[in-house]
Each structure stands twice: as C-alpha cells, then as structure tokens.
Write an enzyme that holds these catalytic residues in place. Structure first.
Site, mmCIF file in Angstrom:
data_model
loop_
_atom_site.group_PDB
_atom_site.id
_atom_site.type_symbol
_atom_site.label_atom_id
_atom_site.label_comp_id
_atom_site.label_asym_id
_atom_site.label_seq_id
_atom_site.Cartn_x
_atom_site.Cartn_y
_atom_site.Cartn_z
ATOM 1 C CB SER A 145 -1.144 -0.059 1.152
ATOM 2 O OG SER A 145 -0.248 0.133 2.320
ATOM 3 C CG ASN B 207 -4.258 -4.671 12.776
ATOM 4 O OD1 ASN B 207 -3.808 -4.767 11.847
ATOM 5 N ND2 ASN B 207 -4.797 -6.004 13.271
ATOM 6 C CB THR C 89 -39.881 24.242 -12.874
ATOM 7 O OG1 THR C 89 -41.089 24.536 -13.573
ATOM 8 C CG2 THR C 89 -40.237 25.152 -11.834
ATOM 9 C CG HIS C 90 -40.675 20.608 -15.576
ATOM 10 N ND1 HIS C 90 -40.526 19.314 -15.148
ATOM 11 C CD2 HIS C 90 -41.603 21.091 -14.657
ATOM 12 C CE1 HIS C 90 -41.486 19.028 -14.120
ATOM 13 N NE2 HIS C 90 -41.931 20.339 -13.911
ATOM 14 C CB SER D 47 -11.871 24.505 -30.980
ATOM 15 O OG SER D 47 -11.809 23.476 -32.107
ATOM 16 C CE LYS E 161 -17.236 25.632 -29.823
ATOM 17 N NZ LYS E 161 -16.905 24.114 -29.636
ATOM 18 C CG ASN F 128 -15.092 24.836 -26.173
ATOM 19 O OD1 ASN F 128 -15.939 25.045 -26.978
ATOM 20 N ND2 ASN F 128 -13.859 24.032 -26.849
ATOM 21 C CD GLU G 99 -18.023 21.176 -21.549
ATOM 22 O OE1 GLU G 99 -18.374 21.774 -22.265
ATOM 23 O OE2 GLU G 99 -16.642 20.547 -21.817
ATOM 24 C CE1 TYR H 145 -6.475 -3.240 8.704
ATOM 25 C CE2 TYR H 145 -5.449 -5.277 8.068
ATOM 26 C CZ TYR H 145 -5.619 -4.078 7.855
ATOM 27 O OH TYR H 145 -5.136 -3.435 6.828
ATOM 28 C CD GLN I 183 -2.580 -2.926 1.358
ATOM 29 O OE1 GLN I 183 -2.056 -3.595 2.290
ATOM 30 N NE2 GLN I 183 -2.545 -2.980 0.060
ATOM 31 C CE LYS J 124 -4.125 3.565 4.156
ATOM 32 N NZ LYS J 124 -4.991 2.231 4.614
#
Length: 462
Positions: free
Chosen positions: A22, A109, A154-155, A276, A282, A284, A289, A316, A321, A324
C-alpha cells in the site's frame, strides 16, 4: 526482510509483494504516522515501559526522517509494504534497538487507523476552508449583481422571474449544508484507536488518554475491536465529498448552459475556458464540464468503499488496505473542484441585459395574473384556467401577455381592470415575493445577512 518475517521460512514472491503493498498510496500519510509514533513513544516512556532516553532517540530519529521525506531525500522501498514499516525500518537502521522498541504495545492495525483518522481531520478542515471560499465568491456575485432579473426555471422551461442574487444564494445554501457534512466527518474521525493493538488491547499499562491528548483527538475509542475495524469516518468523508460534488455538478451544468450562445447569460473568463484545435472561434467551458465529470468519480469512491466494508467480519482484514485511496482521491478531487469553481464564479461576467430579455419571454407573469384574479375573489383554480386561456390566445397571436389589450383581458373576466398592467411588470412581480426565503429584494437582503452570519460562524470552526 519484512518486520513480521520471523514466522516465515521463505521470502515473499516479488509479484505478491507488489500486489500487497500500500506504500504508493499511504506514503502520503507519513506526517500522521510520525505524529502517532511520537505520541506513542512519549506515552511508553511516561508509563515506564521504555526509557526516557529511548523515547528521546525515537523522537529525534522520527524528526530526521520527516525532514528527509519533505526534502525529497527519503528512498521508499516497496519491500517495506506500507508507510508504517518504511518509517520504522529506517528508524531502526538509524538509532538501533531504541527504534525496535517503538512498536511495543502497538499493532499496525491501531497504528494505521490512527494515521487515517488524523489525515481525515486535516483534510476535512482544509475542505471546509475551501468551501467557505466558494460560498464567499457566490455571495460576492450576488451582491455585485443584486438587481439583475433572470427567468427562473422548472423543467428547464421559463417559470417565474427571480433575482440573479437569489439564484446564486441557492447554491451558497447547498454549500452551507456541505460544510456541515464535512464538519460531521471531521467529528467522526476525531477519536483515538491507538492502544487497541491488533484487536484485543494489550497487556502493557498503556495510557490511551495520554496519547489522545497528545494527538489532539477528542476521545479514545472504548472498544478495541471497533477501534481497529471502524471506517465509518471515511464513509462520512467520502459521502460529504460526493454530495458536494453533486452540488458543484449542478452549478457547473448551469454555467455551461448560461455561457452558451443560446443563453448568453454569462461570459466565462479566458482563464477558465479553452479553445478548439480546429475551430478558431470556439471558447469552451471545459473546466465547468470537468468539474461536472469529476463528480462521478467521487461517487465511485464512495460506492467502492461501501462494497469493501459490506461483508467484513471483525476485526481487521486486509481488505481495509483499500480504504485510503478512494478517500484521498475524493478529498483531493473536491478540493481541486472547489478551487476551480471559486475562480470561475469570481471572474465570470454577468450579462444582465440578456437575462432580463429572456425574463420577458415565456409568459412569466402568468402566475401573478392568476393571483390578481384570486385576490379579487375568483377561486384560484378558476383563475388558473382563465389565465391559461389568455396564454393560449397569446400563442395564437404570437405575442406576450403584456401585448394584450384591456379588452382582451375583460373578455376573459370582468374582474380585470386597468391595474392589470402592474401585474405584468417584472420588477413588481419580483418585488411582490417578499415572504421569508422569497426572491424579492427585501427578502434577499435578509437572506444575505443570514448567510454571511453563517459563514462567520463556520469560519470559527476552522
């Protein structure tokens, strides 16, 4: 040879050694591991389990290792499968038998559980601070553009006119709840497993309250089995990160829409846009995003840990392991998203004219016209139907409600009078919604005061 190799005749297979390591992930917890080891050594000396000279040598050796790690001068060896064994092996090499006494009364542990809790406390606090910065940016935009009106949806259809500041504050309140979730994750992590050893405690006279105080943790965990196997605090952290990422995704979806040619409500800074490779014109909203996209990965971190934990018997298991990497990824991803979103919000230009022009479309005054009739005694459902007829008339004529004549209104109901014109004014429509939590200027000013007070309260928790 591994520090646990006494019982084994053969060395570990190279491929399984790599598979089971790990270290590539948990080496990020070196500072927490060193802090836990120093607290443990000081407690051992105070209890007479090791000498004070050994404790001083251990502390100095650990400090020198930390200095080397932070200077980039520490060679991590994958044969030491985790950060704990890496540091302890090097400590023994540097100071000899004193270093070999460090692990008295301790297991990996309880050691790893302690390190992870210290890490979560630190990262949750950093995320709480970044959360406040983003909320402050939203509030600043709300204050700067206080009088701007845009269509509420709305919608994704035009619904009613609202203040842009009201819209920004909706996200600020979402983030206020996110702050509380992060704070709860920090509180959940704020407990000390050190001294639970492998699972049953230890025969050494350890003082768990002393290490709790030394590590600035709130309390020792009362059950040794629970102490080494509990990862609820990691679920709490990743859940808090997931919900906040979902909120950021919603915000960024609107930034993407609003910055499009079709909307034109905002203009994003060049610093938070890209071009672009083929289309020169462009600009963007790539970073909005990308924040939207990263939300899926953080939710994935949550699901992965839930599936890891779902069938584990006490106490344990090596499965833990895997606890994390997802938590570290979720915390780092959310912090990056907070910082990027704060920059985008702080630097974006609000195009008030475009917002107001769209607010004049889509019959946004319809509800207020219905309320006009209801306040004159018409049952609201009848008023709703009457205004629906007027909207249909407008669609047939390809005009808006404000283009209708008084005669058109009266043809639908004699309750309409010349003051119906006032019900069609966008500013008046917004100003009329002055109940607590509404979009009127008066209500939003009160809301600004409330959320600013909340931020000041939250700053005191950092």
């Amino acid at each position: 040879m591994a520090l646990w190799s006494g019982r084994f005749q053969d060395s570990a297979n190279a491929s399984t050694q790599h598979f089971g390591a790990s270290l590539p992930v948990d080496k990020q917890l070196y500072a927490q591991d060193i802090a836990g080891s120093k607290a443990h050594a000081a407690m051992l000396a105070a209890q007479g389990i090791i000498s004070s000279e050994d404790a001083l040598a251990i502390s100095a050796g650990l400090d020198s290792i930390k200095t080397d790690i932070e200077a980039g001068n520490f060679a991590f060896d994958i044969n030491n499968e985790d950060i704990h064994m890496s540091i302890e092996s090097e400590l023994i090499r540097r100071i000899g038998d004193a270093g070999a006494r460090l692990h008295t009364g301790r297991s990996r542990n309880d050691q790893v559980a302690t390190d992870t809790r210290l890490y979560v406390k630190e990262r949750a606090t950093a995320l709480m601070a970044a959360n406040i910065e983003l909320r402050s940016a939203l509030i600043s935009q709300a204050e700067t553009n206080f009088n701007v009106i845009l269509p509420g949806y709305t919608h994704l259809q035009h619904a009613q006119p609202i203040l842009f500041s009201h819209h920004m504050l909706a996200y600020a309140w979402m983030l206020t709840r996110d702050f509380k979730r992060l704070e709860a994750a920090r509180t959940s992590a704020d407990a000390n497993p050190l001294g639970a050893a492998a699972l049953a405690g230890t025969t050494y006279p350890l003082d768990r309250f002393a290490t709790t105080a030394k590590l600035n943790l709130a309390r020792p965990i009362p059950n040794s089995l629970d102490a080494v196997s509990d990862r609820d605090f990691l679920l709490d952290l990743i859940y808090a990160c997931s919900v906040s990422c979902l909120h950021l995704s919603r915000l960024c979806e609107e930034l993407v829409l609003w910055s499009s040619t079709e909307f034109g409500f905002i203009t994003l800074s060049d610093a938070y846009s890209t071009g672009s490779s083929i289309m020169p014109q462009k600009k963007n909203p790539d970073f909005a995003e990308l924040i939207r996209g990263k939300s899926g990965r953080v939710v994935g971190d949550l699901v992965a840990l839930m599936m890891t934990l779902k069938s584990l018997p006490l106490a344990y298991n090596k499965d833990l392991q895997e606890d994390k990497e997802g938590a570290i990824d979720a915390a780092n991803t959310l912090e990056d998203c907070y910082m990027c979103a704060t920059g985008m919000i702080s630097t974006m230009q609000v195009n008030a004219g475009a917002m107001f022009a769209q607010a004049k479309k889509g019959y946004l005054a319809a509800t207020d016209v219905a309320d006009y009739l209801a306040k004159k005694g018409m049952p609201f459902r009848h008023a709703h139907e009457a205004v629906g007829h007027l909207v249909l008339l407008c669609e047939q004529r390809k005009c808006d409600l404000e283009d209708l004549s008084l005669e058109d209104f009266k043809a639908e109901s004699e309750l309409f009078e010349a003051d119906i014109v006032d019900a069609l004014n966008l500013e008046a429509i917004v100003a009329a919604r002055n109940t607590y939590g509404g979009t009127a200027h008066e209500a939003v000013r009160a809301q600004l005061q409330e959320i600013q007070a909340a931020i000041q309260q939250d700053k005191s928790l950092l």
